[in-house]
Enzyme design. Structure first.
Site, PDB file in Angstrom:
ATOM      1  N   ARG A   1       0.866  -1.179   0.000  1.00 52.01           N
ATOM      2  CA  ARG A   1       0.000   0.000   0.000  1.00 52.01           C
ATOM      3  C   ARG A   1       0.903   1.230   0.000  1.00 52.01           C
ATOM      4  O   ARG A   1       1.964   1.237   0.637  1.00 52.01           O
ATOM      5  CB  ARG A   1      -0.907   0.031   1.234  1.00 52.01           C
ATOM      6  CG  ARG A   1      -2.083  -0.934   1.185  1.00 52.01           C
ATOM      7  CD  ARG A   1      -3.139  -0.533   0.152  1.00 52.01           C
ATOM      8  NE  ARG A   1      -4.271  -1.447   0.132  1.00 52.01           N
ATOM      9  CZ  ARG A   1      -4.399  -2.480  -0.700  1.00 52.01           C
ATOM     10  NH1 ARG A   1      -3.458  -2.732  -1.596  1.00 52.01           N
ATOM     11  NH2 ARG A   1      -5.467  -3.256  -0.657  1.00 52.01           N
TER      12      ARG A   1
ATOM     13  N   ASP B   1       3.947   0.077  -7.327  1.00 50.76           N
ATOM     14  CA  ASP B   1       2.635  -0.215  -7.921  1.00 50.76           C
ATOM     15  C   ASP B   1       1.546   0.524  -7.160  1.00 50.76           C
ATOM     16  O   ASP B   1       0.391   0.532  -7.592  1.00 50.76           O
ATOM     17  CB  ASP B   1       2.365  -1.730  -7.875  1.00 50.76           C
ATOM     18  CG  ASP B   1       1.066  -2.088  -8.578  1.00 50.76           C
ATOM     19  OD1 ASP B   1       0.908  -1.676  -9.745  1.00 50.76           O
ATOM     20  OD2 ASP B   1       0.200  -2.744  -7.960  1.00 50.76           O
TER      21      ASP B   1
HETATM   22  P1  NAD Z   1      -1.000 -11.559   4.224  1.00 53.23           P
HETATM   23  O1  NAD Z   1      -1.923 -11.155   5.326  1.00 53.23           O
HETATM   24  O2  NAD Z   1      -1.004 -12.967   3.757  1.00 53.23           O
HETATM   25  O3  NAD Z   1       0.513 -11.188   4.621  1.00 53.23           O
HETATM   26  C1  NAD Z   1       0.881 -10.005   5.225  1.00 53.23           C
HETATM   27  C2  NAD Z   1       2.040 -10.310   6.142  1.00 53.23           C
HETATM   28  O4  NAD Z   1       2.510  -9.084   6.691  1.00 53.23           O
HETATM   29  C3  NAD Z   1       1.644 -11.216   7.315  1.00 53.23           C
HETATM   30  O5  NAD Z   1       2.524 -12.314   7.393  1.00 53.23           O
HETATM   31  C4  NAD Z   1       1.766 -10.303   8.523  1.00 53.23           C
HETATM   32  O6  NAD Z   1       2.184 -10.979   9.698  1.00 53.23           O
HETATM   33  C5  NAD Z   1       2.835  -9.332   8.041  1.00 53.23           C
HETATM   34  N1  NAD Z   1       2.872  -8.084   8.813  1.00 53.23           N
HETATM   35  C6  NAD Z   1       1.879  -7.447   9.468  1.00 53.23           C
HETATM   36  N2  NAD Z   1       2.357  -6.358  10.090  1.00 53.23           N
HETATM   37  C7  NAD Z   1       3.682  -6.304   9.803  1.00 53.23           C
HETATM   38  C8  NAD Z   1       4.718  -5.410  10.157  1.00 53.23           C
HETATM   39  N3  NAD Z   1       4.504  -4.373  10.949  1.00 53.23           N
HETATM   40  N4  NAD Z   1       5.961  -5.651   9.673  1.00 53.23           N
HETATM   41  C9  NAD Z   1       6.198  -6.739   8.887  1.00 53.23           C
HETATM   42  N5  NAD Z   1       5.256  -7.628   8.529  1.00 53.23           N
HETATM   43  C10 NAD Z   1       4.011  -7.404   8.982  1.00 53.23           C
HETATM   44  O7  NAD Z   1      -1.310 -10.553   3.030  1.00 53.23           O
HETATM   45  P2  NAD Z   1      -0.923 -10.747   1.516  1.00 53.23           P
HETATM   46  O8  NAD Z   1      -2.040 -11.400   0.789  1.00 53.23           O
HETATM   47  O9  NAD Z   1       0.439 -11.297   1.426  1.00 53.23           O
HETATM   48  O10 NAD Z   1      -0.921  -9.208   1.043  1.00 53.23           O
HETATM   49  C11 NAD Z   1       0.013  -8.268   1.581  1.00 53.23           C
HETATM   50  C12 NAD Z   1      -0.422  -6.869   1.210  1.00 53.23           C
HETATM   51  O11 NAD Z   1      -0.312  -6.696  -0.201  1.00 53.23           O
HETATM   52  C13 NAD Z   1      -1.917  -6.578   1.492  1.00 53.23           C
HETATM   53  O12 NAD Z   1      -2.114  -6.146   2.825  1.00 53.23           O
HETATM   54  C14 NAD Z   1      -2.246  -5.487   0.502  1.00 53.23           C
HETATM   55  O13 NAD Z   1      -2.023  -4.229   1.117  1.00 53.23           O
HETATM   56  C15 NAD Z   1      -1.214  -5.674  -0.596  1.00 53.23           C
HETATM   57  N6  NAD Z   1      -1.838  -6.098  -1.871  1.00 53.23           N
HETATM   58  C16 NAD Z   1      -1.577  -5.335  -2.971  1.00 53.23           C
HETATM   59  C17 NAD Z   1      -2.116  -5.694  -4.198  1.00 53.23           C
HETATM   60  C18 NAD Z   1      -1.817  -4.910  -5.445  1.00 53.23           C
HETATM   61  O14 NAD Z   1      -2.515  -5.079  -6.468  1.00 53.23           O
HETATM   62  N7  NAD Z   1      -0.797  -4.057  -5.460  1.00 53.23           N
HETATM   63  C19 NAD Z   1      -2.940  -6.815  -4.296  1.00 53.23           C
HETATM   64  C20 NAD Z   1      -3.166  -7.573  -3.146  1.00 53.23           C
HETATM   65  C21 NAD Z   1      -2.606  -7.206  -1.938  1.00 53.23           C
END
Ligand code: NAD
Length: 347
Positions: free
Chosen positions: A234, A258
């Site tokens: 994000r 992105d």
């Molecule tokens: P997920 O929940 O599977 O993984 C997120 C990870 O981040 C988890 O393992 C969590 O423990 C960790 N985390 C939380 N707080 C943290 C911190 N302070 N420091 C380090 N790690 C931390 O989510 P995901 O499916 O892997 O997606 C990750 C992010 O990608 C989403 O939250 C979303 O914002 C973003 N996303 C972007 C797009 C895009 O099109 N650009 C699409 C989908 C998701």
């Protein structure tokens, strides 16, 4: 259920319409974003279906509740754009699509890395112009480089797997380290060590108060000179002004975005005939070592189909009074952190 679908483009409608026959929902599509100015469009509907840049603050949520809306269905994984406690207090249930295609986003992150490293964005233009000169296109071998992954959930794990295929050294930082990532060779370290040792840093954590401006003036100085930073999570995980200063003084060698913290008024629209009013974004676009894509990492056919079906099912579950595993509740979030750890142990 009667659903108003905000922020829709033809490709969203196509996928939702393809999924609709399996469900008894009635869908009304709007291209507009959900904001306090457009909230009235939801009148008479049981659910609103929204995307990453719709505004779901306390005032919009209370206006939705007053109009009879019971469900907010996010067509995305992140839920940083909704005030969850306000939703709870007005009795609105929130559902999301926690996992549609981690491959789509991880593969896009890798695409940004290769583009920046081998200057493909510049080479493409040069060659089309009959310019076959190589100066300025010098890259580096991926093999043996250190890649820092912040957030090793579903997307971070797929990303780790791909980068291990390049023969990179992998460092990880996450509150919930995963054994599968360790097996892929990820060494979990403190964030400061990840910043200090990584040639490439890729952000895959959610936007939370803790991760807001995680990349800022104070952390950029901890990074290797010339570091490559990739953000597909994000926008506000990066302080954009700080990274622009880093690019200007050379501490940041490459930047692949992105997502952008002020993307809401710009992304997903064709502004090619207009003057872009955002000077920060415009400055970013002037750097030869910056590649920006308009929040398209999720944008694969596979992901859109999965988003459409899961969104419809989420609303059907709530309507039928069933427990919905994709409801955004503290319990489900805690469970999903545990599941992520387990999932990545088996994938
Ligand atoms: P997920 O929940 O599977 O993984 C997120 C990870 O981040 C988890 O393992 C969590 O423990 C960790 N985390 C939380 N707080 C943290 C911190 N302070 N420091 C380090 N790690 C931390 O989510 P995901 O499916 O892997 O997606 C990750 C992010 O990608 C989403 O939250 C979303 O914002 C973003 N996303 C972007 C797009 C895009 O099109 N650009 C699409 C989908 C998701």
């Amino acid at each position: 259920m009667k659903i108003v679908v905000f922020s829709t483009k033809p490709y969203d409608r196509e996928c939702l319409e393809a999924a609709r026959p399996q469900f008894a929902h009635e869908l009304n599509y709007f291209e507009a974003r959900l904001t306090s100015a457009t909230v009235e469009l939801a009148k008479g509907c049981g659910a609103v279906c929204v995307f990453v840049n719709d505004q779901l603050d306390a005032s919009v949520l209370s206006a939705l509740a007053a109009q009879g809306v019971k469900v907010v269905a996010l067509r995305c994984a992140g839920f940083n754009n909704i005030d969850l406690s306000a939703a709870r207090s007005v009795g609105i249930r929130v559902v999301r699509v926690p996992a549609y295609s981690p491959y789509a986003v991880a593969e896009h992150a890798v695409g940004l890395i290769l583009t920046l490293n081998r200057k493909l964005h510049r080479a493409y233009g040069r060659v089309r112009d009959g310019n076959f000169y190589l100066g300025g296109l010098l890259g580096f071998d991926m093999f043996g480089r250190t890649v820092g992954i912040v957030g090793t959930g579903q997307i971070g794990t797929v990303f780790a797997k791909i980068m291990s295929g390049f023969g990179c050294k992998l460092l990880g930082y996450d509150k919930y380290p995963s054994d599968a990532c360790r097996e892929l060779g990820v060494k979990y370290v403190e964030l400061s060590q990840l910043f200090a040792e990584s040639d490439i840093i890729s952000l895959h954590c959610p936007l939370t108060p803790e991760t807001y401006h995680l990349v800022c003036d104070e952390t950029i100085v901890q990074m290797k000179e010339g570091v490559m930073i990739i953000n597909t999570s994000r926008g506000a995980v990066i302080d954009t002004q700080a990274v622009i200063s880093g690019l200007k003084n050379g501490r940041v060698g490459h930047l692949g975005l992105d997502v952008y913290e002020e993307e809401a008024d710009v992304f997903f629209e064709d502004l090619s005939n207009e003057v872009i009013p955002d000077d920060v974004l415009s400055r970013l676009l002037t750097f030869p070592n910056v590649v920006v894509t308009g929040h398209q990492a999720f944008f694969t056919r596979d992901a859109l189909q999965c988003i459409a079906v899961t969104t419809m099912q989420n609303i059907a579950d709530i309507e039928a009074g069933h427990a919905c595993e994709n409801e955004v509740s503290e319990e489900n979030i805690a469970k999903s952190n545990v599941t992520n750890t387990k999932l990545s142990q088996t994938s």
